[in-house]
Design a protein around this motif. Sequence first.
Motif, PDB file in Angstrom:
ATOM      1  N   THR A   2     -68.638 107.554 135.064  1.00 18.59           N
ATOM      2  CA  THR A   2     -67.234 107.823 135.333  1.00 18.59           C
ATOM      3  C   THR A   2     -66.418 106.574 135.050  1.00 18.59           C
ATOM      4  O   THR A   2     -66.763 105.482 135.493  1.00 18.59           O
ATOM      5  CB  THR A   2     -67.037 108.262 136.795  1.00 18.59           C
ATOM      6  OG1 THR A   2     -67.826 109.426 137.047  1.00 18.59           O
ATOM      7  CG2 THR A   2     -65.591 108.582 137.075  1.00 18.59           C
ATOM      8  N   SER A   5     -58.714 104.744 133.737  1.00 14.63           N
ATOM      9  CA  SER A   5     -57.662 104.008 133.033  1.00 14.63           C
ATOM     10  C   SER A   5     -56.327 104.304 133.705  1.00 14.63           C
ATOM     11  O   SER A   5     -56.203 105.259 134.483  1.00 14.63           O
ATOM     12  CB  SER A   5     -57.620 104.391 131.552  1.00 14.63           C
ATOM     13  OG  SER A   5     -57.308 105.757 131.403  1.00 14.63           O
ATOM     14  N   LYS A  46     -61.252  99.984 132.042  1.00 10.94           N
ATOM     15  CA  LYS A  46     -62.203 100.971 131.517  1.00 10.94           C
ATOM     16  C   LYS A  46     -63.652 100.468 131.535  1.00 10.94           C
ATOM     17  O   LYS A  46     -64.576 101.258 131.420  1.00 10.94           O
ATOM     18  CB  LYS A  46     -61.830 101.347 130.087  1.00 10.94           C
ATOM     19  CG  LYS A  46     -60.972 102.564 129.980  1.00 10.94           C
ATOM     20  CD  LYS A  46     -60.780 102.912 128.526  1.00 10.94           C
ATOM     21  CE  LYS A  46     -60.892 104.391 128.331  1.00 10.94           C
ATOM     22  NZ  LYS A  46     -60.529 104.800 126.984  1.00 10.94           N
ATOM     23  N   GLY A  91     -67.112 111.807 134.034  1.00 14.52           N
ATOM     24  CA  GLY A  91     -65.901 112.010 133.255  1.00 14.52           C
ATOM     25  C   GLY A  91     -64.978 110.809 133.287  1.00 14.52           C
ATOM     26  O   GLY A  91     -65.265 109.786 133.905  1.00 14.52           O
ATOM     27  N   HIS A  92     -63.874 110.979 132.622  1.00 19.19           N
ATOM     28  CA  HIS A  92     -62.871 109.924 132.574  1.00 19.19           C
ATOM     29  C   HIS A  92     -61.666 110.349 133.407  1.00 19.19           C
ATOM     30  O   HIS A  92     -61.213 111.488 133.318  1.00 19.19           O
ATOM     31  CB  HIS A  92     -62.432 109.658 131.133  1.00 19.19           C
ATOM     32  CG  HIS A  92     -61.373 108.616 131.051  1.00 19.19           C
ATOM     33  ND1 HIS A  92     -61.610 107.292 131.329  1.00 19.19           N
ATOM     34  CD2 HIS A  92     -60.060 108.720 130.774  1.00 19.19           C
ATOM     35  CE1 HIS A  92     -60.475 106.616 131.206  1.00 19.19           C
ATOM     36  NE2 HIS A  92     -59.519 107.466 130.875  1.00 19.19           N
ATOM     37  N   TYR A  93     -61.165 109.439 134.214  1.00 18.53           N
ATOM     38  CA  TYR A  93     -59.980 109.685 135.027  1.00 18.53           C
ATOM     39  C   TYR A  93     -58.868 108.753 134.542  1.00 18.53           C
ATOM     40  O   TYR A  93     -59.067 107.544 134.444  1.00 18.53           O
ATOM     41  CB  TYR A  93     -60.274 109.420 136.503  1.00 18.53           C
ATOM     42  CG  TYR A  93     -61.106 110.503 137.129  1.00 18.53           C
ATOM     43  CD1 TYR A  93     -60.542 111.423 137.993  1.00 18.53           C
ATOM     44  CD2 TYR A  93     -62.459 110.618 136.840  1.00 18.53           C
ATOM     45  CE1 TYR A  93     -61.306 112.436 138.560  1.00 18.53           C
ATOM     46  CE2 TYR A  93     -63.233 111.615 137.394  1.00 18.53           C
ATOM     47  CZ  TYR A  93     -62.647 112.522 138.254  1.00 18.53           C
ATOM     48  OH  TYR A  93     -63.407 113.525 138.810  1.00 18.53           O
ATOM     49  N   HIS A  94     -57.728 109.346 134.232  1.00 18.67           N
ATOM     50  CA  HIS A  94     -56.566 108.585 133.796  1.00 18.67           C
ATOM     51  C   HIS A  94     -55.467 108.794 134.835  1.00 18.67           C
ATOM     52  O   HIS A  94     -55.107 109.932 135.137  1.00 18.67           O
ATOM     53  CB  HIS A  94     -56.109 109.045 132.412  1.00 18.67           C
ATOM     54  CG  HIS A  94     -54.947 108.278 131.883  1.00 18.67           C
ATOM     55  ND1 HIS A  94     -55.025 106.936 131.585  1.00 18.67           N
ATOM     56  CD2 HIS A  94     -53.674 108.655 131.614  1.00 18.67           C
ATOM     57  CE1 HIS A  94     -53.845 106.524 131.134  1.00 18.67           C
ATOM     58  NE2 HIS A  94     -53.015 107.548 131.147  1.00 18.67           N
ATOM     59  N   TYR A 107     -49.935 111.580 138.053  1.00 20.65           N
ATOM     60  CA  TYR A 107     -50.678 112.812 137.820  1.00 20.65           C
ATOM     61  C   TYR A 107     -52.034 112.417 137.256  1.00 20.65           C
ATOM     62  O   TYR A 107     -52.264 111.266 136.909  1.00 20.65           O
ATOM     63  CB  TYR A 107     -49.934 113.744 136.860  1.00 20.65           C
ATOM     64  CG  TYR A 107     -49.594 113.105 135.533  1.00 20.65           C
ATOM     65  CD1 TYR A 107     -50.447 113.243 134.430  1.00 20.65           C
ATOM     66  CD2 TYR A 107     -48.432 112.342 135.372  1.00 20.65           C
ATOM     67  CE1 TYR A 107     -50.142 112.645 133.203  1.00 20.65           C
ATOM     68  CE2 TYR A 107     -48.126 111.743 134.153  1.00 20.65           C
ATOM     69  CZ  TYR A 107     -48.978 111.897 133.078  1.00 20.65           C
ATOM     70  OH  TYR A 107     -48.695 111.296 131.883  1.00 20.65           O
ATOM     71  N   ARG A 108     -52.942 113.371 137.164  1.00 24.20           N
ATOM     72  CA  ARG A 108     -54.210 113.088 136.495  1.00 24.20           C
ATOM     73  C   ARG A 108     -54.031 113.385 135.007  1.00 24.20           C
ATOM     74  O   ARG A 108     -53.842 114.530 134.596  1.00 24.20           O
ATOM     75  CB  ARG A 108     -55.355 113.920 137.033  1.00 24.20           C
ATOM     76  CG  ARG A 108     -56.630 113.551 136.277  1.00 24.20           C
ATOM     77  CD  ARG A 108     -57.865 114.212 136.749  1.00 24.20           C
ATOM     78  NE  ARG A 108     -58.964 113.800 135.848  1.00 24.20           N
ATOM     79  CZ  ARG A 108     -60.157 114.334 135.872  1.00 24.20           C
ATOM     80  NH1 ARG A 108     -60.444 115.273 136.729  1.00 24.20           N
ATOM     81  NH2 ARG A 108     -61.067 113.910 135.025  1.00 24.20           N
ATOM     82  N   GLY A 109     -54.081 112.351 134.210  1.00 27.99           N
ATOM     83  CA  GLY A 109     -53.941 112.501 132.768  1.00 27.99           C
ATOM     84  C   GLY A 109     -55.288 112.691 132.106  1.00 27.99           C
ATOM     85  O   GLY A 109     -56.296 112.938 132.759  1.00 27.99           O
ATOM     86  N   SER A 110     -55.307 112.526 130.804  1.00 28.07           N
ATOM     87  CA  SER A 110     -56.554 112.703 130.059  1.00 28.07           C
ATOM     88  C   SER A 110     -56.872 111.460 129.261  1.00 28.07           C
ATOM     89  O   SER A 110     -56.091 110.568 129.099  1.00 28.07           O
ATOM     90  CB  SER A 110     -56.450 113.901 129.135  1.00 28.07           C
ATOM     91  OG  SER A 110     -55.375 113.748 128.260  1.00 28.07           O
TER      92      SER A 110
END
Length: 110
Positions: A2, A5, A46, A91-94, A107-110
């Motif tokens: 995980t 960014s 990251k 996963g990746h959390y932005h 917000y949670r981006g991509s």
Amino acid sequence: MTTLSTHVLDTALGRPASGVSFTLQEGDVLRFEGITNEDGRCPALKDLVLTAGRYRLVFCVAAYFAEQGMVLADPPFLETVPIFFGIGDEGHYHVPLLLSPYGYSTYRGS
């Protein structure tokens, strides 16, 4: 694995927020300290490998606005902006921050 960014955008000036210092905490543990670059990002964030849990990003926005010549109140309306969020197993959390002297959103981006 995980990863995380962030991207800080100054909506009052219409540009990335460069030079915003921030921390990432997991509970009471400081996991990272950083400063946003000219694009409002911190690429070194990251590189962290995170586990599932509860986290907090804390952005020091009063110092940023003072640097921009935007101290509109004494004391500033926003000193820091804490964002509490959870991370799952993979996963990746932005986590973007849209910022102005008197308000913010995320917000949670991509």
